[in-house]
Write a protein that holds these residues in place. Structure first.
Motif, PDB file in Angstrom:
ATOM      1  N   ASP A 234       0.816  -1.217   0.000  1.00  0.00           N
ATOM      2  CA  ASP A 234       0.000   0.000   0.000  1.00  0.00           C
ATOM      3  C   ASP A 234       0.852   1.272   0.000  1.00  0.00           C
ATOM      4  OD1 ASP A 234      -2.717   1.085   0.149  1.00  0.00           O
ATOM      5  OD2 ASP A 234      -2.097   1.847   2.098  1.00  0.00           O
ATOM      6  N   GLU A 235       2.034   1.190   0.648  1.00  0.00           N
ATOM      7  CA  GLU A 235       2.909   2.361   0.741  1.00  0.00           C
ATOM      8  C   GLU A 235       3.985   2.329  -0.345  1.00  0.00           C
ATOM      9  OE1 GLU A 235       2.508   4.808   2.806  1.00  0.00           O
ATOM     10  OE2 GLU A 235       1.040   4.014   4.220  1.00  0.00           O
ATOM     11  N   LYS A 236       4.561   3.497  -0.651  1.00  0.00           N
ATOM     12  CA  LYS A 236       5.667   3.567  -1.607  1.00  0.00           C
ATOM     13  C   LYS A 236       6.992   3.219  -0.945  1.00  0.00           C
ATOM     14  CE  LYS A 236       3.385   7.103  -4.416  1.00  0.00           C
ATOM     15  NZ  LYS A 236       3.458   8.484  -4.947  1.00  0.00           N
ATOM     16  N   SER A 237       7.003   3.221   0.390  1.00  0.00           N
ATOM     17  CA  SER A 237       8.216   2.927   1.144  1.00  0.00           C
ATOM     18  C   SER A 237       8.249   1.462   1.553  1.00  0.00           C
ATOM     19  CB  SER A 237       8.288   3.821   2.389  1.00  0.00           C
ATOM     20  OG  SER A 237       9.181   3.302   3.340  1.00  0.00           O
ATOM     21  N   GLN A 238       9.363   0.790   1.226  1.00  0.00           N
ATOM     22  CA  GLN A 238       9.522  -0.604   1.628  1.00  0.00           C
ATOM     23  C   GLN A 238       9.488  -0.741   3.144  1.00  0.00           C
ATOM     24  OE1 GLN A 238      13.243  -3.563   1.764  1.00  0.00           O
ATOM     25  NE2 GLN A 238      12.789  -2.910  -0.344  1.00  0.00           N
ATOM     26  N   HIS A 239      10.103   0.220   3.845  1.00  0.00           N
ATOM     27  CA  HIS A 239      10.140   0.190   5.304  1.00  0.00           C
ATOM     28  C   HIS A 239       8.728   0.258   5.895  1.00  0.00           C
ATOM     29  CE1 HIS A 239      11.569   0.925   9.384  1.00  0.00           C
ATOM     30  NE2 HIS A 239      10.778   1.984   9.432  1.00  0.00           N
ATOM     31  N   LYS A 240       7.898   1.161   5.357  1.00  0.00           N
ATOM     32  CA  LYS A 240       6.530   1.295   5.868  1.00  0.00           C
ATOM     33  C   LYS A 240       5.701   0.051   5.564  1.00  0.00           C
ATOM     34  CE  LYS A 240       6.238   6.357   5.718  1.00  0.00           C
ATOM     35  NZ  LYS A 240       5.548   7.526   5.117  1.00  0.00           N
ATOM     36  N   ASN A 241       5.888  -0.511   4.376  1.00  0.00           N
ATOM     37  CA  ASN A 241       5.160  -1.726   4.028  1.00  0.00           C
ATOM     38  C   ASN A 241       5.552  -2.888   4.946  1.00  0.00           C
ATOM     39  OD1 ASN A 241       3.462  -0.915   1.915  1.00  0.00           O
ATOM     40  ND2 ASN A 241       5.131  -1.023   0.430  1.00  0.00           N
ATOM     41  N   LYS A 242       6.831  -2.975   5.271  1.00  0.00           N
ATOM     42  CA  LYS A 242       7.282  -4.034   6.168  1.00  0.00           C
ATOM     43  C   LYS A 242       6.677  -3.852   7.554  1.00  0.00           C
ATOM     44  CE  LYS A 242      11.401  -6.101   8.271  1.00  0.00           C
ATOM     45  NZ  LYS A 242      12.877  -6.038   8.413  1.00  0.00           N
ATOM     46  N   ALA A 243       6.632  -2.611   8.050  1.00  0.00           N
ATOM     47  CA  ALA A 243       6.058  -2.338   9.373  1.00  0.00           C
ATOM     48  C   ALA A 243       4.585  -2.709   9.413  1.00  0.00           C
ATOM     49  CB  ALA A 243       6.262  -0.869   9.742  1.00  0.00           C
ATOM     50  N   LYS A 244       3.845  -2.364   8.359  1.00  0.00           N
ATOM     51  CA  LYS A 244       2.426  -2.701   8.306  1.00  0.00           C
ATOM     52  C   LYS A 244       2.224  -4.214   8.239  1.00  0.00           C
ATOM     53  CE  LYS A 244       0.295   1.451   6.331  1.00  0.00           C
ATOM     54  NZ  LYS A 244      -0.568   1.972   5.241  1.00  0.00           N
ATOM     55  N   ALA A 245       3.034  -4.884   7.433  1.00  0.00           N
ATOM     56  CA  ALA A 245       2.915  -6.340   7.298  1.00  0.00           C
ATOM     57  C   ALA A 245       3.199  -7.026   8.627  1.00  0.00           C
ATOM     58  CB  ALA A 245       3.864  -6.843   6.216  1.00  0.00           C
ATOM     59  N   MET A 246       4.177  -6.513   9.390  1.00  0.00           N
ATOM     60  CA  MET A 246       4.494  -7.102  10.698  1.00  0.00           C
ATOM     61  C   MET A 246       3.331  -6.918  11.670  1.00  0.00           C
ATOM     62  SD  MET A 246       7.315  -8.772  10.839  1.00  0.00           S
ATOM     63  CE  MET A 246       7.506  -8.862  12.632  1.00  0.00           C
ATOM     64  N   LYS A 247       2.632  -5.770  11.585  1.00  0.00           N
ATOM     65  CA  LYS A 247       1.463  -5.544  12.443  1.00  0.00           C
ATOM     66  C   LYS A 247       0.400  -6.594  12.172  1.00  0.00           C
ATOM     67  CE  LYS A 247       1.561  -0.546  13.357  1.00  0.00           C
ATOM     68  NZ  LYS A 247       0.806   0.727  13.153  1.00  0.00           N
ATOM     69  N   VAL A 248       0.127  -6.844  10.890  1.00  0.00           N
ATOM     70  CA  VAL A 248      -0.890  -7.823  10.528  1.00  0.00           C
ATOM     71  C   VAL A 248      -0.459  -9.224  10.956  1.00  0.00           C
ATOM     72  CG1 VAL A 248      -2.147  -8.887   8.613  1.00  0.00           C
ATOM     73  CG2 VAL A 248      -1.720  -6.416   8.615  1.00  0.00           C
ATOM     74  N   LEU A 249       0.806  -9.560  10.764  1.00  0.00           N
ATOM     75  CA  LEU A 249       1.298 -10.878  11.157  1.00  0.00           C
ATOM     76  C   LEU A 249       1.162 -11.085  12.657  1.00  0.00           C
ATOM     77  CD1 LEU A 249       2.709 -13.548  10.534  1.00  0.00           C
ATOM     78  CD2 LEU A 249       4.909 -12.364  10.736  1.00  0.00           C
ATOM     79  N   ARG A 250       1.551 -10.085  13.448  1.00  0.00           N
ATOM     80  CA  ARG A 250       1.423 -10.203  14.904  1.00  0.00           C
ATOM     81  C   ARG A 250      -0.038 -10.424  15.301  1.00  0.00           C
ATOM     82  NH1 ARG A 250       5.838  -8.919  17.871  1.00  0.00           N
ATOM     83  NH2 ARG A 250       7.534  -7.808  16.841  1.00  0.00           N
ATOM     84  N   SER A 251      -0.935  -9.690  14.666  1.00  0.00           N
ATOM     85  CA  SER A 251      -2.355  -9.813  14.999  1.00  0.00           C
ATOM     86  C   SER A 251      -2.890 -11.195  14.653  1.00  0.00           C
ATOM     87  CB  SER A 251      -3.159  -8.732  14.276  1.00  0.00           C
ATOM     88  OG  SER A 251      -2.781  -7.447  14.731  1.00  0.00           O
ATOM     89  N   ARG A 252      -2.455 -11.737  13.519  1.00  0.00           N
ATOM     90  CA  ARG A 252      -2.915 -13.080  13.147  1.00  0.00           C
ATOM     91  C   ARG A 252      -2.376 -14.131  14.105  1.00  0.00           C
ATOM     92  NH1 ARG A 252      -2.340 -13.142   6.495  1.00  0.00           N
ATOM     93  NH2 ARG A 252      -3.860 -11.478   6.086  1.00  0.00           N
ATOM     94  N   LEU A 253      -1.134 -13.973  14.530  1.00  0.00           N
ATOM     95  CA  LEU A 253      -0.556 -14.925  15.484  1.00  0.00           C
ATOM     96  C   LEU A 253      -1.244 -14.808  16.840  1.00  0.00           C
ATOM     97  CD1 LEU A 253       3.245 -14.592  14.596  1.00  0.00           C
ATOM     98  CD2 LEU A 253       1.782 -16.586  14.198  1.00  0.00           C
ATOM     99  N   LEU A 254      -1.577 -13.574  17.255  1.00  0.00           N
ATOM    100  CA  LEU A 254      -2.295 -13.395  18.524  1.00  0.00           C
ATOM    101  C   LEU A 254      -3.680 -14.015  18.439  1.00  0.00           C
ATOM    102  CD1 LEU A 254      -2.592 -12.226  21.352  1.00  0.00           C
ATOM    103  CD2 LEU A 254      -3.274 -10.053  20.311  1.00  0.00           C
ATOM    104  N   ASP A 255      -4.345 -13.841  17.293  1.00  0.00           N
ATOM    105  CA  ASP A 255      -5.669 -14.422  17.107  1.00  0.00           C
ATOM    106  C   ASP A 255      -5.611 -15.945  17.230  1.00  0.00           C
ATOM    107  OD1 ASP A 255      -8.507 -14.097  16.335  1.00  0.00           O
ATOM    108  OD2 ASP A 255      -7.889 -15.202  14.548  1.00  0.00           O
TER     109      ASP A 255
END
Length: 334
Positions: A234-255
Motif C-alpha cells: 500500500d505504501e511507496k516505502s519498503q520500510h513502511k510496508n514491512k512495518a504494516k505487514a508485521m502488524k498484521v502478522l502479529r495480529s494473526r498470530l495473537l488471534d
C-alpha cells in the motif's frame, strides 16, 4: 497484610471490580423478597381487592427482577482485556465473482460508517480491487475505544442475496465475502524470532503513482513455523510496508493464540460466537426482503439499509449479550 502495600492495592482493585456485582446482587435479592411477599399475599388473602393488587405488584416486579438479573449476569462476566484494542479487519470476496467483490466493498463501507458513528479512525493496510467499485481483498485497522470489543462479532462468512446490476432477467443471486477481525497485537503479546521469518520484496502492482513497478517497495513476510503469509504494497516505502505487514502478522498470530486458549478451556464453547469460527455462515443480507439475519442468535432485522450504513448497535448488543452469557456459563463450569 497492612505491611504489604502491593497486596493491599491488589485487594483494593479486586474489591472495586466486585462492587458493581454486589450492589446489583443486593438489589435483586430485595426485589425477590418483595416478589415472595406479594405472592404470599395473593395466595393467602381472601380479599379479592387485595389479591388484585398483589397480582398487579407481581406483574410489575417480574420485569424488574428480570432486568436486575440481566444486569447481574453482565456484572459477573470478567472484563475482556482486548476490549479497547485496535481491530485489524480483513475482508475477502468469496463465491459469486464480481458480485462478491461488490458486496465486499459494501461491507468495507459499512465498517467505515460504523467507525464514523463511533468516532474511530481507520487506517488502510492493503487493498486489492476488482471491477470498478469492487473489493477483492481489503485489510485495515480500526482504532478507538471499544473497537475490537464491538467488531469482533463480525468474524465469519457474510452472505448477500440480491439482484445484481448486471442481471438482465431479474434473478436473485447469492454471493459471499469473509470477514476476519483480529485484535492488534503488541510486542508483549507475541514475540517473533527474526530467524523464523522469510522476507521477500518485489515491485508493487496496480494503481499507485509513478513509483509503481519502478522500485521493490512491496513486502511479503512468511512466518515459517505457521506458514502464515502477509503481503503489503500500500505504501511507496519498503520500510513502511514491512512495518504494516508485521502488524498484521502479529495480529494473526495473537488471534491463533487466543483461539487455541479458548479451545483448551472448554470444547463445548467452540461456537460461532465463542470462537468467531470463520468457516461458517454467520449473517445473511437479503435485499428483496430488506432483511438482515444473524444465524448465530436467530435474530432478523428488517432495516437492511440502516445496517449497511453502519447502524450495527442492535446486532452488536444482542451478540454481546449472547457471548457474555456463554462466557459466564463457561467460567462457572470451569
Amino acid at each position: 497484610m497492612v505491611r504489604d502495600p502491593a497486596r493491599l492495592r491488589e485487594l483494593g482493585r479486586e474489591r472495586a471490580a466486585l462492587a458493581p456485582a454486589v450492589t446489583v446482587g443486593r438489589q435483586l435479592a430485595a426485589l425477590e423478597a418483595e416478589m415472595a411477599g406479594a405472592k404470599e399475599v395473593f395466595a393467602e388473602s381472601g380479599d379479592p381487592e387485595m389479591r388484585t393488587l398483589a397480582n398487579e405488584e407481581i406483574a410489575a416486579l417480574e420485569g424488574r427482577v428480570e432486568e436486575s438479573a440481566a444486569k447481574l449476569r453482565a456484572a459477573l462476566v470478567p472484563p475482556d482485556p482486548m476490549e479497547d484494542r485496535p481491530a485489524v479487519v480483513e475482508i475477502r470476496a468469496g463465491t459469486g465473482g464480481d458480485e462478491a467483490g461488490l458486496f465486499g466493498a459494501d461491507l468495507m463501507r459499512m465498517y467505515r460508517r460504523l467507525a464514523e458513528r463511533c468516532g474511530w479512525t481507520v487506517e488502510l493496510l492493503g487493498l486489492s480491487e476488482g471491477i470498478l467499485g469492487s473489493v477483492k481483498e481489503a485489510v485495515f485497522t480500526v482504532r478507538g475505544r471499544g473497537a475490537y470489543g464491538r467488531l469482533r462479532y463480525e468474524s465469519g462468512v457474510h452472505r448477500v442475496q440480491r439482484v445484481p446490476e448486471t442481471e438482465s432477467q431479474g434473478r436473485i443471486h447469492t454471493s459471499a465475502a469473509s470477514v476476519a477481525v483480529l485484535p492488534e497485537a503488541e510486542d508483549v503479546d507475541i514475540r517473533i524470532d527474526p530467524s523464523e521469518l522469510r522476507i521477500d520484496v518485489f515491485r508493487s502492482s496496480g494503481p499507485g503513482g509513478q513509483s509503481v513497478n519502478t522500485t521493490d517497495s512491496a513486502v511479503r513476510i512468511t512466518h515459517l513455523p505457521t506458514e502464515l503469509v502477509v503481503t503489503c504494497q500500500d505504501e511507496k516505502s519498503q520500510h513502511k510496508n514491512k512495518a504494516k505487514a508485521m502488524k498484521v502478522l502479529r495480529s494473526r498470530l495473537l488471534d491463533r493464540k487466543i483461539a487455541a486458549r479458548e479451545a483448551e478451556r472448554a470444547a463445548e464453547r467452540r461456537s460461532q460466537i465463542g470462537t468467531g469460527d470463520r468457516s461458517a455462515k454467520i449473517r445473511t443480507y437479503n435485499f428483496p426482503q430488506n432483511r438482515v439475519t444473524d444465524h448465530r442468535i436467530g435474530l432478523s432485522l428488517y432495516r437492511l439499509g440502516d445496517i449497511l450504513d453502519g447502524d450495527l448497535d442492535e446486532l452488536v448488543a444482542a451478540l454481546r449479550l449472547a457471548h457474555d452469557e456463554e462466557r459466564l456459563v463457561g467460567d462457572l463450569g470451569d
